[in-house]
Write a protein that holds these residues in place. Structure first.
Motif, PDB file in Angstrom:
ATOM      1  N   UNK A  92      -9.245  -3.461 -27.178  1.00 38.15           N
ATOM      2  CA  UNK A  92     -10.135  -4.612 -27.321  1.00 38.15           C
ATOM      3  C   UNK A  92     -10.257  -5.413 -26.033  1.00 38.15           C
ATOM      4  N   UNK A  93      -9.184  -5.483 -25.244  1.00 42.25           N
ATOM      5  CA  UNK A  93      -9.216  -6.284 -24.021  1.00 42.25           C
ATOM      6  C   UNK A  93     -10.244  -5.773 -23.026  1.00 42.25           C
ATOM      7  N   UNK A  94     -10.518  -4.480 -23.045  1.00 46.12           N
ATOM      8  CA  UNK A  94     -11.467  -3.903 -22.091  1.00 46.12           C
ATOM      9  C   UNK A  94     -12.903  -4.317 -22.384  1.00 46.12           C
ATOM     10  N   UNK A  95     -13.182  -4.668 -23.627  1.00 48.44           N
ATOM     11  CA  UNK A  95     -14.567  -4.912 -24.023  1.00 48.44           C
ATOM     12  C   UNK A  95     -15.153  -6.178 -23.415  1.00 48.44           C
ATOM     13  N   UNK A  96     -14.328  -7.101 -22.978  1.00 49.44           N
ATOM     14  CA  UNK A  96     -14.851  -8.327 -22.397  1.00 49.44           C
ATOM     15  C   UNK A  96     -14.937  -8.316 -20.886  1.00 49.44           C
ATOM     16  N   UNK A  97     -14.649  -7.197 -20.258  1.00 48.32           N
ATOM     17  CA  UNK A  97     -14.544  -7.140 -18.805  1.00 48.32           C
ATOM     18  C   UNK A  97     -15.806  -6.615 -18.128  1.00 48.32           C
ATOM     19  N   UNK A  98     -16.019  -7.083 -16.905  1.00 50.01           N
ATOM     20  CA  UNK A  98     -16.978  -6.467 -16.005  1.00 50.01           C
ATOM     21  C   UNK A  98     -16.290  -5.319 -15.275  1.00 50.01           C
ATOM     22  N   UNK A  99     -17.010  -4.211 -15.095  1.00 52.98           N
ATOM     23  CA  UNK A  99     -16.524  -3.059 -14.328  1.00 52.98           C
ATOM     24  C   UNK A  99     -17.524  -2.822 -13.200  1.00 52.98           C
ATOM     25  N   UNK A 100     -17.085  -3.004 -11.956  1.00 52.58           N
ATOM     26  CA  UNK A 100     -17.999  -2.981 -10.822  1.00 52.58           C
ATOM     27  C   UNK A 100     -17.678  -1.848  -9.856  1.00 52.58           C
ATOM     28  N   UNK A 101     -18.692  -1.053  -9.518  1.00 53.04           N
ATOM     29  CA  UNK A 101     -18.535   0.020  -8.541  1.00 53.04           C
ATOM     30  C   UNK A 101     -19.832   0.791  -8.399  1.00 53.04           C
ATOM     31  N   UNK A 102     -19.789   1.882  -7.656  1.00 49.03           N
ATOM     32  CA  UNK A 102     -20.961   2.756  -7.517  1.00 49.03           C
ATOM     33  C   UNK A 102     -20.488   4.103  -6.999  1.00 49.03           C
ATOM     34  N   UNK A 103     -21.427   4.957  -6.631  1.00 46.99           N
ATOM     35  CA  UNK A 103     -21.115   6.287  -6.104  1.00 46.99           C
ATOM     36  C   UNK A 103     -20.359   7.091  -7.162  1.00 46.99           C
ATOM     37  N   UNK A 104     -19.211   7.663  -6.822  1.00 45.38           N
ATOM     38  CA  UNK A 104     -18.457   8.482  -7.764  1.00 45.38           C
ATOM     39  C   UNK A 104     -18.026   7.705  -9.003  1.00 45.38           C
ATOM     40  N   UNK A 105     -17.819   6.394  -8.879  1.00 46.08           N
ATOM     41  CA  UNK A 105     -17.404   5.623 -10.057  1.00 46.08           C
ATOM     42  C   UNK A 105     -18.537   5.484 -11.068  1.00 46.08           C
ATOM     43  N   UNK A 106     -19.720   5.986 -10.728  1.00 46.75           N
ATOM     44  CA  UNK A 106     -20.813   6.026 -11.698  1.00 46.75           C
ATOM     45  C   UNK A 106     -20.472   6.826 -12.944  1.00 46.75           C
ATOM     46  N   UNK A 107     -19.576   7.808 -12.825  1.00 49.90           N
ATOM     47  CA  UNK A 107     -19.141   8.537 -14.021  1.00 49.90           C
ATOM     48  C   UNK A 107     -18.480   7.583 -15.011  1.00 49.90           C
ATOM     49  N   UNK A 108     -17.661   6.686 -14.501  1.00 44.94           N
ATOM     50  CA  UNK A 108     -17.011   5.705 -15.375  1.00 44.94           C
ATOM     51  C   UNK A 108     -18.000   4.681 -15.897  1.00 44.94           C
ATOM     52  N   UNK A 109     -18.902   4.205 -15.034  1.00 47.20           N
ATOM     53  CA  UNK A 109     -19.902   3.246 -15.496  1.00 47.20           C
ATOM     54  C   UNK A 109     -20.740   3.853 -16.621  1.00 47.20           C
ATOM     55  N   UNK A 110     -21.115   5.120 -16.466  1.00 44.98           N
ATOM     56  CA  UNK A 110     -21.897   5.800 -17.497  1.00 44.98           C
ATOM     57  C   UNK A 110     -21.120   5.918 -18.798  1.00 44.98           C
ATOM     58  N   UNK A 111     -19.873   6.346 -18.702  1.00 46.79           N
ATOM     59  CA  UNK A 111     -19.057   6.522 -19.901  1.00 46.79           C
ATOM     60  C   UNK A 111     -18.824   5.199 -20.613  1.00 46.79           C
ATOM     61  N   UNK A 112     -18.593   4.139 -19.849  1.00 42.30           N
ATOM     62  CA  UNK A 112     -18.416   2.807 -20.438  1.00 42.30           C
ATOM     63  C   UNK A 112     -19.688   2.352 -21.130  1.00 42.30           C
ATOM     64  N   UNK A 113     -20.816   2.571 -20.475  1.00 44.93           N
ATOM     65  CA  UNK A 113     -22.097   2.148 -21.049  1.00 44.93           C
ATOM     66  C   UNK A 113     -22.388   2.922 -22.326  1.00 44.93           C
ATOM     67  N   UNK A 114     -22.129   4.210 -22.312  1.00 42.50           N
ATOM     68  CA  UNK A 114     -22.333   5.020 -23.511  1.00 42.50           C
ATOM     69  C   UNK A 114     -21.461   4.532 -24.662  1.00 42.50           C
ATOM     70  N   UNK A 115     -20.213   4.153 -24.355  1.00 40.13           N
ATOM     71  CA  UNK A 115     -19.269   3.726 -25.388  1.00 40.13           C
ATOM     72  C   UNK A 115     -19.430   2.261 -25.776  1.00 40.13           C
ATOM     73  N   UNK A 116     -20.269   1.523 -25.054  1.00 45.26           N
ATOM     74  CA  UNK A 116     -20.447   0.109 -25.361  1.00 45.26           C
ATOM     75  C   UNK A 116     -19.240  -0.740 -24.995  1.00 45.26           C
TER      76      UNK A 116
END
Length: 275
Positions: A92-116
């Protein structure tokens, strides 16, 4: 006091780079509490520690209720190796956080966005402090993480938007990390790829983006010279494959692997990380 945890899901960060970022934060944003996880400086071949080490560090940061935002230290390669496991183990703690990055970390940004989970944002990373003009990029990221509304990509509108490195997006499509981008404006940028490779990436990516609201092209930097002219520039390539796929081409995007890289919150544009 806003607490920002910094971890490295791909390649490592040098301590000198971390020190430079901490100095900038202390001088310009004294209300930000930046914590570089020790994993940022680990070494395991190409990576900042093995997969288990990088995954554990990310989850320690994401699941810490005292942390307000996760700032990725660097790209390179490696976040795809831990993204699915990371998202599955975030609480639950992760749901209120901003996750900032680009390039290779786009895999994580995508997965986070997909999972809400949380608020994924494309934007500068700590490693950018070493670029020419990189202090401005780091200050742009820190201002956003502190709750500021500046530094956003200038073309954002009421339509949901995402931003990716083109190669990263090409590797994402068709995988279980890829979010549904129907109705989104998709921004892409690239670094150190021949124009023929960029053409090939657009051939592949556009086959998987039917239903998006449109595509905007960021900067292609450090393009190697080929042994013969390719015969088309970056915008001509993007327009060609967008036209073939029936995707509206919407022009320039102010993103790239450079100090001018602007912030793109995934989804509807809003204020800063504290908004």
């Amino acid at each position: 006091m806003t607490r920002i945890a910094i971890c490295a899901p791909g390649k490592r960060l040098e301590r000198e780079q971390a020190d430079a970022v901490l100095d900038l934060a202390a001088r310009h944003f004294p209300t930000l509490d930046l914590r570089f996880h020790r994993q940022c400086f680990a070494r395991h071949g190409h990576f900042a520690g093995d997969d288990a080490t990088r995954l554990a560090a990310l989850l320690e940061c994401a699941n810490d209720g005292a942390v307000d935002a996760i700032w990725f230290a660097a790209g390179g390669y490696g976040s795809n190796r831990i993204a699915a496991a990371a998202v599955a183990a975030m609480g639950a703690a992760a749901h209120g956080k901003t996750f900032l990055g680009y390039s290779d970390t786009g895999y994580l940004l995508a997965a986070l966005y997909r999972a809400g989970i949380g608020k994924p944002v494309h934007g500068p990373m700590a490693l950018d402090v070493s670029r020419e003009g990189g202090e401005a990029a780091v200050l742009r990221a820190l201002a956003y993480l502190g709750g500021g509304a500046g530094g956003l990509e200038g073309g954002l509108d009421e339509r949901p938007t995402v931003a990716f490195n083109l190669m990263t997006l090409a590797m994402l499509v068709g995988t279980d990390l890829m979010p549904d981008l129907a109705g989104h404006v998709v921004l892409v940028e690239e670094v150190a790829e021949h124009l023929y490779a960029v053409d090939r990436l657009f051939f592949h990516v556009t086959q998987h983006l039917h239903g998006i609201a449109g595509l905007r092209l960021g900067r292609l930097v450090d393009v190697p010279e080929n042994d013969r002219p390719f015969g088309a520039g970056p915008e001509e390539i993007a327009r060609h494959w967008c036209d073939r796929a029936g995707i509206p081409y919407l022009g320039f995007a102010d993103i790239g692997h450079d100090a001018g890289n602007k912030l793109v919150p995934f989804g509807l544009a809003a204020g800063g990380a504290g908004a």
